[in-house]
Each structure stands twice: as C-alpha cells, then as structure tokens.
Scaffold this active site. Structure first.
Site, short mmCIF file in Angstrom:
data_model
loop_
_atom_site.label_atom_id
_atom_site.label_comp_id
_atom_site.label_asym_id
_atom_site.label_seq_id
_atom_site.Cartn_x
_atom_site.Cartn_y
_atom_site.Cartn_z
N GLY A 49 -37.12 32.99 49.36
CA GLY A 49 -37.96 33.93 48.62
C GLY A 49 -37.47 35.37 48.61
N LEU A 92 -38.17 21.37 35.28
CA LEU A 92 -39.54 21.24 34.78
C LEU A 92 -39.52 20.95 33.29
CD1 LEU A 92 -41.50 24.22 36.34
CD2 LEU A 92 -41.70 21.80 36.92
N ASN A 94 -35.32 32.51 34.42
CA ASN A 94 -34.59 32.10 35.63
C ASN A 94 -33.46 33.09 35.87
OD1 ASN A 94 -33.74 30.38 37.78
ND2 ASN A 94 -32.16 29.51 36.46
N HIS A 100 -29.66 33.17 37.63
CA HIS A 100 -28.61 32.29 38.17
C HIS A 100 -27.47 33.15 38.71
CE1 HIS A 100 -26.25 28.73 38.76
NE2 HIS A 100 -25.23 29.33 38.16
N ASP A 104 -35.02 26.45 29.32
CA ASP A 104 -35.33 25.33 28.43
C ASP A 104 -35.29 24.05 29.26
OD1 ASP A 104 -32.67 24.75 28.75
OD2 ASP A 104 -32.08 25.22 26.69
N GLU A 105 -35.07 22.89 28.61
CA GLU A 105 -35.21 21.63 29.34
C GLU A 105 -33.96 21.24 30.14
OE1 GLU A 105 -38.05 19.54 29.02
OE2 GLU A 105 -39.12 20.65 27.45
N ASP A 132 -30.16 25.83 33.93
CA ASP A 132 -29.35 27.04 33.70
C ASP A 132 -28.81 27.10 32.26
OD1 ASP A 132 -29.65 27.48 36.48
OD2 ASP A 132 -27.84 26.35 36.91
N GLU A 147 -28.33 40.62 41.09
CA GLU A 147 -29.57 39.89 40.75
C GLU A 147 -30.79 40.78 40.98
OE1 GLU A 147 -30.23 35.94 42.36
OE2 GLU A 147 -28.11 35.77 42.79
C1 GAR Z 1 -30.95 33.14 44.10
O1 GAR Z 1 -29.71 33.66 44.45
C2 GAR Z 1 -30.89 32.57 42.69
O2 GAR Z 1 -29.94 33.19 41.92
C3 GAR Z 1 -30.51 31.14 42.94
O3 GAR Z 1 -31.19 30.77 44.10
C4 GAR Z 1 -31.28 31.92 44.95
C5 GAR Z 1 -32.67 31.97 45.51
O4 GAR Z 1 -32.73 32.73 46.67
N1 GAR Z 1 -30.87 30.33 41.81
C6 GAR Z 1 -30.08 29.37 41.31
O5 GAR Z 1 -29.01 29.09 41.81
C7 GAR Z 1 -30.60 28.69 40.05
N2 GAR Z 1 -29.65 27.78 39.55
P1 GAR Z 1 -34.13 33.02 47.37
O6 GAR Z 1 -34.79 31.70 47.71
O7 GAR Z 1 -33.80 33.80 48.60
O8 GAR Z 1 -34.96 33.82 46.40
#
Ligand code: GAR
Length: 204
Positions: free
Chosen positions: A13, A94, A106, A108, A145-146, A149, A178
């Site tokens: 999180g 989802l 999202n 990525h 979308d479905e 990424d 990010e």
């Molecule tokens: C983030 O770095 C996000 O970019 C990645 O998961 C991490 C979540 O970190 N998401 C993906 O890879 C989506 N394909 P967190 O649990 O510490 O927020």
C-alpha cells in the site's frame, strides 16, 4: 466537491499512502471513500484503518468464478458511490462494467507496452528490464480495460537504467516517478480534463 475515490490493492500500500499524503498536502482533490484489499493481510488495509478510511478484504477464493468476484467488488464500489477507482498494486484481473468504463486507473512500473502483462508486477518487472538490457524504463498511468496493463495511456515518463542498477535501485527510481505521475493523472480526472478517444487520451 472532491471526487470520490475507491482504491483497490493487494500488497503493502505505498501507492495508497502516497495518495493519502498528496491529499493531505492539498495536491489532490479527492476523498478516499473506501479501500478494498484482495487479501485480508494486505498491509495497505492497515494504512487505511490508521487514516480512518473504510476498508474491507474481498478474497478471490471465496467466489466460484472471476465474474462473481468482480461483481462483489463492483457492488462494494457502487455502494460507496465512487467516481473513480484507482488500482494500487491490485494483482487480479477484474471485469470492467459499462458504468465504470474509463473510470478505473492503474499505475504500472514500466513503459507500457514493454515489460507488462500477467505476472509482471513489482520486482519481476525491474528484473526483466535489467535482464533485457534496456537503457530506459519508467512508469505508466493508464485507464483499465479487460486485459492486464493494457488500456489507454494517460501519463508516462521515463528514467534511465544505470549500469550498476539492481532491481531494488531501479525500483526506487521508478517508484519516485510513480509517486509523481499517479496523483497528477488522478487530479486531471478530478478536473474533468481527460477525454478518451479510442486508445488515445486527450488532456484538455
Ligand atoms: C507499484 O509499484 C505498482 O506500480 C505495481 O505494484 C506496486 C504496488 O506497490 N503495479 C503493477 O505492477 C501493476 N501491473 P504497493 O503495494 O506498495 O502500493
């Protein structure tokens, strides 16, 4: 009126925490109205509790089908009347109902369409970038979308990959990006400045 934001997560999180912090610093005009975890032990749920944000865990294994699971999630989100849903390290696919099309985002940790898709998350992504010998990586915020990424790209920016990088040091550089891009994209949505035209997102 701030927009009503629901956050979905599966892990620690830090992405949620960044949104909470940006909102507290008045850089993000949202009210985080609920956090849904895909596992009860996701530390992101604890972060939500600490900030008094309503939270719950909905686990895939408690539902017979992916469709039933998606429906349970959307029921919860509609009950909170979310305007926008932010995936924040949510690791399951989802179904996207028509009323939430172009209302799910999202982030990525790579430059989509490279180094993304099923099982490409967290350190797997950065290790794949290093193993491939790519010279740049980055972060992408996109509508969902479905497919994993895959939806229309809202914001994207790059960071260099350094010769001495490990997955950890590259992750640090990408995560800093990010933390900047995700709130920016959500704020653009909150200001009604994102217009989706097919695969393209026009920023008004
Ligand atoms: C983030 O770095 C996000 O970019 C990645 O998961 C991490 C979540 O970190 N998401 C993906 O890879 C989506 N394909 P967190 O649990 O510490 O927020």
């Amino acid at each position: 009126m701030p927009i009503r934001l629901a956050v979905l997560l599966s892990g620690s999180g830090t992405t949620l925490q960044n949104l909470i912090d940006k909102q507290a610093q008045q850089e993000l005009d949202v009210e985080i109205i609920c956090v849904i975890g895909s596992r009860p032990d996701a530390y992101g749920l604890e972060r939500a509790r600490k900030h008094g944000i309503p939270e719950c865990a909905l686990c895939r294994r408690d539902y017979d089908t992916g469709q039933a699971y998606s429906e349970a999630i959307w029921r919860e989100i509609r009950a909170h009347q979310a305007d926008l849903v932010a995936l924040a390290g949510f690791m399951l696919l989802l179904e996207v109902p028509p009323d939430y099309k172009d209302r799910i985002m999202n982030v990525h940790p790579a430059l989509i369409p490279a180094f993304c898709g099923h099982k490409m998350y967290g350190h797997h992504v950065h290790q794949a970038v290093l193993d491939y010998g790519a010279r740049i990586s980055g972060a992408t915020v996109h509508f969902v979308d479905e497919m994993y990424d895959h939806g229309p790209i809202i914001l994207q920016d790059s960071v260099p990959v350094l010769q001495e990088d490990t997955a950890d040091t590259l992750a640090e550089r990408v995560q800093a990006l990010e933390r900047k891009l995700y709130p920016q994209a959500i704020q653009l949505f909150a200001e009604g400045r994102l217009c989706v035209e097919g695969r393209k997102v026009r920023i008004l």
